[in-house]
Design an enzyme around this catalytic site. Structure first.
Site, PDB file in Angstrom:
ATOM      1  N   HIS A   1       2.730   3.289  -8.924  1.00  0.00           N
ATOM      2  CA  HIS A   1       2.687   1.661  -9.177  1.00  0.00           C
ATOM      3  C   HIS A   1       3.850   1.317  -9.916  1.00  0.00           C
ATOM      4  O   HIS A   1       4.204   0.043  -9.813  1.00  0.00           O
ATOM      5  CB  HIS A   1       1.204   1.574  -9.980  1.00  0.00           C
ATOM      6  CG  HIS A   1      -0.251   2.092  -9.336  1.00  0.00           C
ATOM      7  ND1 HIS A   1      -0.369   1.745  -7.985  1.00  0.00           N
ATOM      8  CD2 HIS A   1      -0.962   2.732  -9.610  1.00  0.00           C
ATOM      9  CE1 HIS A   1      -1.427   2.063  -7.722  1.00  0.00           C
ATOM     10  NE2 HIS A   1      -1.966   2.828  -8.629  1.00  0.00           N
ATOM     11  N   ASP A  34       0.764  -1.238  -0.061  1.00  0.00           N
ATOM     12  CA  ASP A  34       0.109   0.060  -0.022  1.00  0.00           C
ATOM     13  C   ASP A  34       0.917   1.318  -0.001  1.00  0.00           C
ATOM     14  O   ASP A  34       1.832   1.185   0.606  1.00  0.00           O
ATOM     15  CB  ASP A  34      -1.020  -0.097   1.161  1.00  0.00           C
ATOM     16  CG  ASP A  34      -2.134   0.602   1.184  1.00  0.00           C
ATOM     17  OD1 ASP A  34      -2.444   1.503  -0.097  1.00  0.00           O
ATOM     18  OD2 ASP A  34      -2.705   1.064   2.155  1.00  0.00           O
ATOM     19  N   LEU A  92      11.081 -20.379  -4.739  1.00  0.00           N
ATOM     20  CA  LEU A  92      10.049 -19.437  -4.108  1.00  0.00           C
ATOM     21  C   LEU A  92       8.794 -19.498  -5.196  1.00  0.00           C
ATOM     22  O   LEU A  92       8.684 -19.633  -6.245  1.00  0.00           O
ATOM     23  CB  LEU A  92      10.443 -18.113  -4.008  1.00  0.00           C
ATOM     24  CG  LEU A  92       9.405 -17.198  -3.642  1.00  0.00           C
ATOM     25  CD1 LEU A  92       9.187 -17.177  -2.028  1.00  0.00           C
ATOM     26  CD2 LEU A  92       9.832 -15.737  -4.259  1.00  0.00           C
TER      27      LEU A  92
HETATM   28  C1  FPP Z   1      -2.058   0.156  -3.333  1.00  0.00           C
HETATM   29  O1  FPP Z   1      -1.604   1.433  -3.365  1.00  0.00           O
HETATM   30  C2  FPP Z   1      -1.540  -0.540  -4.379  1.00  0.00           C
HETATM   31  C3  FPP Z   1      -2.181  -1.176  -5.393  1.00  0.00           C
HETATM   32  C4  FPP Z   1      -3.490  -1.137  -5.293  1.00  0.00           C
HETATM   33  C5  FPP Z   1      -1.427  -1.734  -6.587  1.00  0.00           C
HETATM   34  C6  FPP Z   1      -0.452  -2.622  -6.498  1.00  0.00           C
HETATM   35  C7  FPP Z   1       0.299  -2.742  -7.464  1.00  0.00           C
HETATM   36  C8  FPP Z   1       1.820  -2.984  -7.409  1.00  0.00           C
HETATM   37  C9  FPP Z   1       2.743  -2.649  -6.130  1.00  0.00           C
HETATM   38  C10 FPP Z   1       2.512  -3.043  -8.613  1.00  0.00           C
HETATM   39  C11 FPP Z   1       2.147  -4.305  -9.352  1.00  0.00           C
HETATM   40  C12 FPP Z   1       3.368  -5.017  -9.527  1.00  0.00           C
HETATM   41  C13 FPP Z   1       3.183  -6.217 -10.335  1.00  0.00           C
HETATM   42  C14 FPP Z   1       4.742  -7.048 -10.332  1.00  0.00           C
HETATM   43  C15 FPP Z   1       2.326  -6.682 -11.063  1.00  0.00           C
HETATM   44  P1  FPP Z   1      -2.469   2.671  -3.373  1.00  0.00           P
HETATM   45  O2  FPP Z   1      -2.699   2.990  -4.927  1.00  0.00           O
HETATM   46  O3  FPP Z   1      -3.824   2.577  -2.809  1.00  0.00           O
HETATM   47  O4  FPP Z   1      -1.773   3.792  -2.596  1.00  0.00           O
HETATM   48  P2  FPP Z   1      -2.456   5.149  -1.657  1.00  0.00           P
HETATM   49  O5  FPP Z   1      -3.280   4.362  -0.728  1.00  0.00           O
HETATM   50  O6  FPP Z   1      -1.331   5.862  -1.166  1.00  0.00           O
HETATM   51  O7  FPP Z   1      -3.534   5.907  -2.944  1.00  0.00           O
END
Ligand code: FPP
Length: 253
Positions: free
Chosen positions: A50, A33, A144
């Site tokens: 992201h 997150d 893994l």
């Molecule tokens: C949450 O942060 C993150 C997500 C919903 C997306 C997670 C995706 C990645 C870490 C990259 C994907 C990687 C691969 C390998 C496919 P948020 O957007 O909710 O952050 P915020 O709470 O600060 O708005």
């Protein structure tokens, strides 16, 4: 006279924490997150967070391999994430393809096997194809297990399990008396996996957000204010170190 070079970054002293190789969590689950906030803090569009988050996934996998962790489950896209603006959803769902295109050779070298949990069929065709290709390519690896939770929602997973159990009872494939915790677990996406030993959530939020509700019953939780794109090896090691100090009692004494 001392001359200062302000353009030389002060090298951060590496913290040395010792980890017990024999007491590593076998299964680590992570709620990644804070990508959006990381980007906003830098005046960048949310998707830049992201993208950076994707690179951190690669580094985190490397650390997990190094520590001989068996399973790494990453909450990559939840069933609730569809509520985000379409452009952001599209961007996130293109990242698995980009990730695998860039890192599949390295994952192969490291003997990593790719799997997913979640409603795979509900994903866009391009995501499914890229991920299925990686699953097929890595299926014989026995290092893994990198398990992406993609289009995953725990409540839906549990409801689907109940529907399937009901169907199996109606078709006389299962008797209600036989139903116990182990059997119920077999109806979940995680059916052949160990439950997580350690759950990590970044960005200061302390909630589960519909992630692995059944499977986390006895898991140790570790929360950090660090945003996912800043989740460096040292932070992961801090989590592992803290895990190793915990006494797991599973309801006993
Ligand atoms: C949450 O942060 C993150 C997500 C919903 C997306 C997670 C995706 C990645 C870490 C990259 C994907 C990687 C691969 C390998 C496919 P948020 O957007 O909710 O952050 P915020 O709470 O600060 O708005």
């Amino acid at each position: 006279m001392s001359i200062k070079f302000p353009f030389f970054k002060k090298r951060k002293k590496k913290r040395n924490i010792s980890l017990d190789r024999d007491n590593m969590p076998r299964h680590v689950a992570i709620i990644m997150d804070g990508n959006g906030r990381w980007a906003q803090q830098r005046g960048l569009p949310r998707v830049a967070g992201h993208k950076e988050g994707m690179k951190v996934v690669k580094d985190t996998v490397k650390t997990a391999v190094k520590h001989n962790i068996k399973i790494l489950t990453l909450y990559t896209f939840s069933t609730e994430n569809w509520r985000r603006p379409k452009s952001e959803v599209d961007y996130i769902l293109r990242l698995p393809k980009e990730f695998l295109h860039t890192y599949l050779p390295e994952l192969m070298e490291n003997n990593v096997r790719i799997e997913t949990i979640g409603d795979f069929n509900g994903l866009p065709k391009h995501t499914k194809e890229a991920v299925q290709y990686a699953k097929d390519q890595t299926k014989n690896n026995n290092g893994l297990l990198l398990n992406f939770a993609l289009n995953y929602g725990s409540r839906l997973e549990i409801i689907n399990a109940i529907k399937q159990i009901n169907q199996d009872i109606n078709q006389a494939k299962l008797s209600i008396e036989a139903l116990d915790e182990t059997l119920f677990s077999n109806y979940l996406y995680t059916n052949n996996l160990l439950d997580p030993d350690l759950l990590i959530r970044t960005s200061g939020e302390q909630r589960l957000s519909n992630f692995l509700l059944w499977q986390l019953a006895y898991t140790e939780f570790w929360f950090t204010d660090v945003l996912w794109p800043d989740f460096k090896e040292e932070v992961f090691n801090d989590a592992l170190h803290e895990y190793q100090q915990r006494k797991r009692r599973y309801g006993g004494i």
